[in-house]
Design an enzyme around this catalytic site. Structure first.
Site, PDB file in Angstrom:
ATOM      1  N   SER A   1       0.886  -1.211  -0.094  1.00 34.18           N
ATOM      2  CA  SER A   1      -0.203   0.060  -0.179  1.00 34.18           C
ATOM      3  C   SER A   1       0.800   1.267  -0.028  1.00 34.18           C
ATOM      4  O   SER A   1       2.077   1.314   0.025  1.00 34.18           O
ATOM      5  CB  SER A   1      -0.658  -0.180   1.163  1.00 34.18           C
ATOM      6  OG  SER A   1      -0.138   0.266   2.555  1.00 34.18           O
ATOM      7  N   LYS A   2       0.136   2.351  -0.223  1.00 35.64           N
ATOM      8  CA  LYS A   2       0.929   3.463  -0.169  1.00 35.64           C
ATOM      9  C   LYS A   2       1.512   3.961   1.032  1.00 35.64           C
ATOM     10  O   LYS A   2       2.703   4.410   1.394  1.00 35.64           O
ATOM     11  CB  LYS A   2      -0.045   4.636  -0.427  1.00 35.64           C
ATOM     12  CG  LYS A   2       0.363   6.185  -0.370  1.00 35.64           C
ATOM     13  CD  LYS A   2      -0.406   7.203  -0.803  1.00 35.64           C
ATOM     14  CE  LYS A   2      -1.222   7.909   0.190  1.00 35.64           C
ATOM     15  NZ  LYS A   2      -0.042   8.431   1.117  1.00 35.64           N
ATOM     16  N   ARG A   3       0.891   3.318   2.338  1.00 32.35           N
ATOM     17  CA  ARG A   3       1.518   3.506   3.639  1.00 32.35           C
ATOM     18  C   ARG A   3       2.713   2.767   3.748  1.00 32.35           C
ATOM     19  O   ARG A   3       3.790   3.228   4.337  1.00 32.35           O
ATOM     20  CB  ARG A   3       0.407   3.192   4.765  1.00 32.35           C
ATOM     21  CG  ARG A   3      -0.020   4.211   5.377  1.00 32.35           C
ATOM     22  CD  ARG A   3      -1.178   3.912   6.508  1.00 32.35           C
ATOM     23  NE  ARG A   3      -2.284   3.506   5.548  1.00 32.35           N
ATOM     24  CZ  ARG A   3      -3.168   2.266   5.771  1.00 32.35           C
ATOM     25  NH1 ARG A   3      -2.786   1.434   6.528  1.00 32.35           N
ATOM     26  NH2 ARG A   3      -4.056   2.151   5.110  1.00 32.35           N
TER      27      ARG A   3
ATOM     28  N   ASP B   1       5.286   4.995   2.213  1.00 32.07           N
ATOM     29  CA  ASP B   1       5.689   6.108   3.146  1.00 32.07           C
ATOM     30  C   ASP B   1       6.788   5.751   4.320  1.00 32.07           C
ATOM     31  O   ASP B   1       7.691   6.230   4.771  1.00 32.07           O
ATOM     32  CB  ASP B   1       4.289   6.761   3.709  1.00 32.07           C
ATOM     33  CG  ASP B   1       3.527   7.247   2.734  1.00 32.07           C
ATOM     34  OD1 ASP B   1       4.237   7.443   1.535  1.00 32.07           O
ATOM     35  OD2 ASP B   1       2.592   7.591   3.127  1.00 32.07           O
TER      36      ASP B   1
END
Ligand code: GLU
Length: 511
Positions: A265-267, A270
């Site tokens: 995921s994008k998380r 990050d």
């Protein structure tokens, strides 16, 4: 004659494009092009609540950057326009009505409050969110439970309604997925999905079938997360009498987190410090920007190559493929059934390989931009090309060109004299002072001449060349890095070379 292959990528414009989304595009594209077919992009924007400004433009910019240009789309036009579902609203109602008429769907008049009440009333610990399904539909206000006259009255009075599919009870339906083989579902596991909303807009389930049919789509790759929707789509195809025209499906396995635990995921990006989106995406609501592969310094060739290898190979150890090679080699049989772990170090390896492989002229625009991003305006194109040639084998990301090559365009911001000092002495000082003089008199300024002069001067002073190279390098570039030191001197020119030596000598003297 077999039908022309037509595939489609059908994104909902809800935000930045995750690398999994671009891989879906890529597999559709490769399959279509391998088969001499068409690649269509259709924007599925019927859910106005999820619409995000700028997302559609972002999708097309991403496809352009990757070199995956559609044959038909809202931007490219085509014989089945419009390609935005919100502009095709009139197309869908007739099919919903047909399904109702044929007994495969029904009108449901339940208000949001009534639906809420139903969920509360039938909720149990085992079933915390009861669904509008084969059993509960009997307890609701719809054209299956209400009297005919009552239904006619409600319709007449324009009381809001939705159209729901009438899911059969306990039937097994199946289809052959191009990647997974036979996939079966029991219809009792699926609720009566809404097909047409109260505002007259179709839901995804109706629109996707109608448009795949009207646009003559023959095959489609999409993410595995759409597999649970497949039984609804299968039945809509069947109930509309179009079963023989149904596209062949391929549900692509997930791209997994680096540790293999769940969907990337994008998380995760990050958290672990790597991009997950194709290009920078700025959320218009929060103004927050998420970094993309492009801006992180990836070449589109490398990005496409690494995505292709997330779930596919050609059956050999070969890992580097250009887009034309991928088109030639792509086969569904070699798409993996299991998820593919994303490895950022490997992704960077692809980029490094592609930087090494690329022609200098191919890199020039992107490298120039990388310099500009760091406030270094490059005006001398010939010098830029020379620099690219000299440092490209040392670069993994485009920003590395700046780190490895900014001293060609401007004097180093700082000189690491601390590394020179411990072994610095008067003899060396003399050598470099003489070197300035020798270079000043030089009429030749090529790498080999400079090296020859340097070595002869060292020998004359009874100094080892090896001990002089590091200080010389630091004088020219500021630190312990960069390509061959005489290449650097030859490239930056006589005046600049002399200036940098003199400047460092001064620094060493004054400290
Ligand atoms: N509109 C769906 C999405 O957002 C498309 C799914 C499909 O390809 O059928 O991805």
């Amino acid at each position: 004659m077999s039908k022309k292959v037509r595939v489609r990528f059908a994104p909902s414009p809800t935000g930045g494009l995750h690398l999994g989304g671009v891989r879906t595009v890529l597999f559709n594209y490769l399959f279509a092009k391998n088969q001499g077919g068409d690649f269509i992009v259709r924007i599925e924007d019927t859910d106005q609540g999820r619409f995000v400004a700028g997302a559609e433009e972002y999708i097309f910019n991403t496809l352009k950057w990757c070199g995956l240009e559609p044959d038909e789309s809202p931007v490219h036009g085509g014989p089945y326009a419009p390609y935005r579902q919100s502009e095709r609203k009139e197309n869908y109602r007739q099919y919903a009505e047909q399904l109702v008429k044929d007994g495969y769907a029904y009108y449901a008049f339940d208000t949001p409050a009534e639906l809420e009440e139903m969920r509360n009333r039938f909720k149990t610990p085992e079933n915390p969110s009861p669904q509008y399904n084969q059993v509960l539909r009997e307890k609701m206000r719809n054209s299956l439970t209400l009297e005919k006259d009552e239904v006619a009255r409600l319709l007449n009075e324009s009381v809001p309604y939705v159209v729901r599919i009438k899911m059969p009870l306990n039937e097994t339906i199946s289809f052959t997925d191009m990647i997974r083989g036979e996939v079966s579902f029991n219809t009792s596991q699926v609720d009566d999905k809404v097909l047409l909303k109260a505002d007259g807009m179709p839901t995804y389930h109706l629109a996707v079938v109608v448009d795949d049919y009207l646009m003559k789509i023959t095959h489609a790759f999409r993410g595995e997360e759409w597999l649970p929707s497949a039984p609804v789509h299968l039945l809509v195809w069947k109930y509309l009498g179009w079963e023989k025209d149904m596209p062949q499906w391929a549900h692509l396995p997930l791209i997994l987190k680096p540790d293999g635990n769940g969907k990337l995921s994008k998380r995760d990006g990050d958290r672990l410090g790597f991009p997950v989106f194709a290009m920078d995406w700025t959320d218009p609501k929060t103004n927050e920007t998420t970094i993309g592969f492009k801006e992180r310094g990836f070449l589109p060739e490398a990005f496409v190559n690494l995505l292709a290898m997330l779930g596919w190979n050609d059956g050999t150890d070969k890992e580097i493929f250009s887009l034309p090679e991928l088109i030639e080699k792509f086969t569904i049989e070699r798409v993996h059934k299991g998820g593919a772990k994303f490895d950022y170090e490997k992704a960077k390896w692809y980029n490094h390989e592609w930087i090494k492989l690329s022609e200098v002229s191919q890199l020039a625009v992107a490298v120039k931009q990388a310099f500009l991003d760091k406030q270094i305006a490059v005006t001398d194109e010939a010098l830029l090309k020379k620099v690219i040639e000299l440092v490209k084998d040392r670069c993994t990301l485009l920003a590395d060109f700046v780190q490895q090559g900014s001293f060609f365009f401007q004097s180093p911001a700082s000189i690491d004299t601390d590394t020179i000092k411990p072994k610095w002495d008067e003899k060396k000082n003399m050598f470099f002072t003489e070197l300035i003089r020798a270079y000043e008199l030089s009429t030749l300024w090529e790498t080999a001449d400079l090296e020859k002069e340097f070595k002869e001067l060292a020998a004359a002073n009874q100094l080892k060349t090896g001990e002089l190279m590091l200080p010389f390098r630091i004088m020219l570039v500021g630190g312990k890095f960069g390509p061959g030191v005489f290449d650097i001197a030859a490239t930056i020119g006589k005046q600049e070379t002399i200036k940098r030596i003199a400047h460092t000598l001064q620094l060493l003297q004054s400290s």
